[in-house]
Enzyme design. Structure first.
Site, PDB file in Angstrom:
ATOM      1  N   SER A 124       2.005 -15.312  10.030  1.00  0.00           N
ATOM      2  CA  SER A 124       3.771 -14.767   9.494  1.00  0.00           C
ATOM      3  C   SER A 124       3.931 -15.479   7.981  1.00  0.00           C
ATOM      4  CB  SER A 124       4.088 -15.924  10.862  1.00  0.00           C
ATOM      5  OG  SER A 124       3.959 -15.407  11.779  1.00  0.00           O
TER       6      SER A 124
ATOM      7  N   TYR B 271      -1.400  -9.739  23.255  1.00  0.00           N
ATOM      8  CA  TYR B 271      -0.125  -8.973  22.022  1.00  0.00           C
ATOM      9  C   TYR B 271      -0.186  -7.525  23.224  1.00  0.00           C
ATOM     10  CZ  TYR B 271      -1.756 -11.121  18.058  1.00  0.00           C
ATOM     11  OH  TYR B 271      -1.619 -12.810  17.399  1.00  0.00           O
TER      12      TYR B 271
ATOM     13  N   THR C 248      12.141 -12.961   8.255  1.00  0.00           N
ATOM     14  CA  THR C 248      13.054 -14.228   7.430  1.00  0.00           C
ATOM     15  C   THR C 248      12.914 -13.810   6.067  1.00  0.00           C
ATOM     16  OG1 THR C 248      11.664 -16.386   8.434  1.00  0.00           O
ATOM     17  CG2 THR C 248      13.041 -15.652   9.962  1.00  0.00           C
ATOM     18  N   LEU C 249      11.179 -14.207   5.791  1.00  0.00           N
ATOM     19  CA  LEU C 249      11.719 -14.107   4.037  1.00  0.00           C
ATOM     20  C   LEU C 249      11.476 -13.212   3.493  1.00  0.00           C
ATOM     21  CD1 LEU C 249       8.636 -17.021   4.507  1.00  0.00           C
ATOM     22  CD2 LEU C 249      11.366 -17.261   3.074  1.00  0.00           C
ATOM     23  N   THR C 250      11.778 -11.829   4.667  1.00  0.00           N
ATOM     24  CA  THR C 250      11.993 -10.573   3.353  1.00  0.00           C
ATOM     25  C   THR C 250      13.615 -10.694   3.273  1.00  0.00           C
ATOM     26  OG1 THR C 250      13.296  -9.415   6.161  1.00  0.00           O
ATOM     27  CG2 THR C 250      10.537  -9.423   5.455  1.00  0.00           C
ATOM     28  N   GLY C 251      14.698 -10.979   3.499  1.00  0.00           N
ATOM     29  CA  GLY C 251      15.822 -11.171   3.245  1.00  0.00           C
ATOM     30  C   GLY C 251      16.345 -10.033   3.918  1.00  0.00           C
ATOM     31  N   LYS C 252      16.118  -9.352   5.198  1.00  0.00           N
ATOM     32  CA  LYS C 252      16.936  -8.678   5.825  1.00  0.00           C
ATOM     33  C   LYS C 252      17.969  -8.831   6.941  1.00  0.00           C
ATOM     34  CE  LYS C 252      13.034  -8.261   9.311  1.00  0.00           C
ATOM     35  NZ  LYS C 252      12.390  -7.199   9.524  1.00  0.00           N
TER      36      LYS C 252
ATOM     37  N   LEU D  89       5.620 -14.316   5.838  1.00  0.00           N
ATOM     38  CA  LEU D  89       6.903 -13.418   6.123  1.00  0.00           C
ATOM     39  C   LEU D  89       7.781 -14.477   7.148  1.00  0.00           C
ATOM     40  CD1 LEU D  89       7.039  -9.688   5.563  1.00  0.00           C
ATOM     41  CD2 LEU D  89       7.209 -12.046   3.325  1.00  0.00           C
TER      42      LEU D  89
ATOM     43  N   PHE E 257       8.219 -14.861  10.527  1.00  0.00           N
ATOM     44  CA  PHE E 257       8.455 -13.630  11.696  1.00  0.00           C
ATOM     45  C   PHE E 257      10.166 -12.566  11.079  1.00  0.00           C
ATOM     46  CE2 PHE E 257       6.437 -14.233  14.342  1.00  0.00           C
ATOM     47  CZ  PHE E 257       6.452 -14.284  16.099  1.00  0.00           C
TER      48      PHE E 257
END
Length: 353
Positions: free
Chosen positions: A235, A53, A241-245, A237, A239
């Protein structure tokens, strides 16, 4: 915050853990300290990192995340004893020639030297959970769908990998061991070899588990359950994509502030950046809004309450995001909503597999 134990180890961790792959790329050291401080305040005890990382992996930033966490321990006397520290040794080269010279095999001596290097960067005497980041063999991972036996070749065996990890445990450098991005066969074989030869037994597997990637449900869940190995879900969310942004503009590189899929071209070529992943995420996000929830809360609640998951690793770039993710803990999804989620999955399968 609730706690749970991993495998049969007695190692107690918070049900929500903090993933740190953004530290040193999207997140400065000062901001990382703020996130870590808030996480501990909110009852998070599991901190997960890796020698590779931050992500996306680059020569210039390799090992920076561990170094930042080590500085945090140094500047916060006593905090090391309050957290469960997890890290990972990178598997065979995936185009990263700066990791052990791009070696195509993870040898026993590599495991030992990588662990000692991580201990030095993390400024600690012991790593609570030391994981192999991805399989050291020909195996589908990171979005690969199929196993291809024609790609088999010689690798350091699972037995020899376990011997190296066991030596670290017996030497007091590591308390427990785990795997990441593993398959059902891999989990079962690591357990079988350990039990046959009296070697350290894996207590956890860290794999993606999210509305847009439920590969765990296709047999890995049975392997984990019957082997007594815990799932650390990463993951949740997808990466972001599942926040709606990304719903309106997609992964628009002209708006890098949206997140890593907009900011990094390399991320858009991988599983989370697939067009079908965004299409699926938009359906789940619309379902969340219809149910009176934010997309983030729906996605996290689905993972948080799933019987397969011991602890969920959240990745954030601000304390506000951290609070939002932790605040979603305790959200219960009614049976009819779970049925609709499964209905979408049957139609789209796992686009980020």
């Amino acid at each position: 915050m609730e706690n749970t134990t991993l495998g049969g180890s007695g190692l107690a961790v918070s049900r929500v853990g903090l993933g740190t792959m953004t530290f040193g790329e999207q997140v400065t050291q000062a901001d990382a300290f703020a996130i870590l401080d808030r996480a501990v305040e909110r009852g998070v005890t599991l901190i997960d990192t890796a020698e590779m990382y931050p992500v996306p992996a680059r020569r210039e930033t390799y090992t920076t995340t561990e170094t930042i966490i080590g500085h945090w321990f140094d500047e916060r006397p006593g905090v090391r004893q309050r957290v469960v520290l997890a890290s990972k040794v990178a598997g065979p080269a995936r185009g990263m020639d700066w990791v052990r010279g791009g070696g195509s095999d993870l040898r026993s001596e590599d495991i030992a030297s990588a662990c000692h290097d991580s201990l030095r960067r993390l400024r600690t005497d012991v790593i609570d959970l030391y994981q192999i980041h991805w399989p050291n063999r020909n195996a589908p991972s990171f979005g690969a769908v199929y196993f291809d036996p024609t790609k088999d070749r010689a690798f350091t065996s699972i037995h020899d990998q376990l011997q190296a990890l066991t030596a670290l445990v017996r030497g007091g450098k590591v308390r427990h061991i785990g795997l990441s991005n593993e398959t059902p066969w891999g989990v079962s074989e690591f357990v079988r070899v350990a039990e046959t030869h009296g070697l350290a037994r894996v207590v956890s597997v860290q794999n993606p588990y999210t509305l847009v990637n439920r590969v765990v449900d296709n047999g890995l869940d049975e392997a984990l359950h019957r082997s007594g190995v815990s799932l650390l879900a990463y993951s949740p969310l997808g990466f972001g994509t599942l926040t709606g942004k990304y719903d309106d503009g997609g992964f628009d590189e002209a708006n890098p502030q949206l997140g890593r899929l907009a900011r990094f071209a390399s991320m858009r070529t991988q599983r989370w950046g697939r067009a079908e992943t965004l299409t699926a995420a938009r359906r789940y996000n619309a379902l969340a809004r219809e149910a009176g929830l934010t997309p983030t809360r729906l996605a996290l609640a689905f993972v948080y309450t799933n019987w397969r998951v011991a602890s969920t690793l959240i990745g954030v770039t601000t304390p506000a995001q951290l609070n939002e993710c932790i605040d979603a803990w305790g959200t219960k999804l009614p049976a009819d909503l779970l049925a609709r989620i499964d209905g979408i999955r049957r139609e789209i399968r796992d686009p980020a597999q």
